[in-house]
Design an enzyme around this catalytic site. Sequence first.
Site, PDB file in Angstrom:
ATOM      1  N   TYR A  55       0.829  -1.199   0.000  1.00  0.00           N
ATOM      2  CA  TYR A  55       0.000   0.000   0.000  1.00  0.00           C
ATOM      3  C   TYR A  55       0.867   1.255   0.000  1.00  0.00           C
ATOM      4  CZ  TYR A  55      -3.512  -3.407   1.595  1.00  0.00           C
ATOM      5  OH  TYR A  55      -4.335  -4.499   1.734  1.00  0.00           O
ATOM      6  N   HIS A  66       0.323 -12.167   1.308  1.00  0.00           N
ATOM      7  CA  HIS A  66      -0.445 -11.203   0.539  1.00  0.00           C
ATOM      8  C   HIS A  66      -0.561 -11.611  -0.933  1.00  0.00           C
ATOM      9  CE1 HIS A  66      -1.303  -6.605  -0.070  1.00  0.00           C
ATOM     10  NE2 HIS A  66      -2.372  -7.361  -0.240  1.00  0.00           N
TER      11      HIS A  66
END
Length: 341
Positions: free
Chosen positions: A55, A140
């Site tokens: 992010y 992830h």
Amino acid sequence: MRERRLRTGVRLTELGFGAAQLGNLYRRTTDQDAHDAVDAAWDAGIRYFDTAPHYGLGLSERRLGAALAGRPRDEYVLSTKVGRVLVPTPDRAHLRDDDGFDVPARFRREWDFTRDGVLRSLEASLDRLGTDRVDVVYLHDPDAHWEQASTSGIDALVELRDQGVVSAVGAGMNQAAMLARLVRESDVDVVMCAGRFTLVDGTALTGLLPAALDRGVSVVAAAVYNSGLLAGPRPLPDVRYDYEQAPADLIAHVHRIADVAERFGCTVPELAAQYTLRHAAVASVVLGMRTAAHVTTNAARMAREVPDELWEELDRLGLVPGLDGAPGGEQDSTQNGATHD
């Protein structure tokens, strides 16, 4: 705010703070807005915060860590993710990131689910967050890296958990099938399922959620607004679903849900926010929040009392994926780690 407890003892508030937008997802967010959003979340009773190196090439982790600095560390739960190692690229710092975040391309993401990659990624995350520990670590998006992620990746996380370095481990993905396999075949505690268990998508109901209940694994639901389709009282003609233009028949379906909701004085976003928590396997709903106003809106949606008669009507009409009739809070919580407090 109510909490649900994972099998390892970690307690997640039913509403979690998704910090992707603090990494300038799609557009810039100011440092002040980011800090104010975290402050508002704390004031609203949110104690679960989720981020990732992906992010904003670490920006989300840095901002979240700065905003939480000074808060009692034992009073909140922090999760981050591994699998994308950030490699410095100073020669590209004058360019912008090309993976959805409005940040300078000072790093590139390198897929790495090896033991060394997991350890390096977590160490870097701790540095950016400015803390000595995170509570939950997810693999992830290991979609294209199953063999490595399901062996060396998850083994490294389990080792860290067994050593007491982290408190719970799992994976976060935008699909349900691979998460279900991981739950069945690995020693994970919690998985984050994005977009596959929502008011209009019951994909996770046929594999992942039964497996989670069977193995005592908790599920964190994310992307419950399905890229915007369920984010407003009525979907607009150009609304997106799973990052693409929503098909007309699906838009019409959401309008039918809205017709029923409005008869009971509720809205589609309120239903979308609360729907997944009706399943016994779900421990928390993580919603993306960029500003204090976003936090206030999402907290209000979670606090809205939705009458049982509304859920029963939606179920009778076949407008939402069926949950076998029983809200999560009324099922036997001993089946799953997500006990209700």
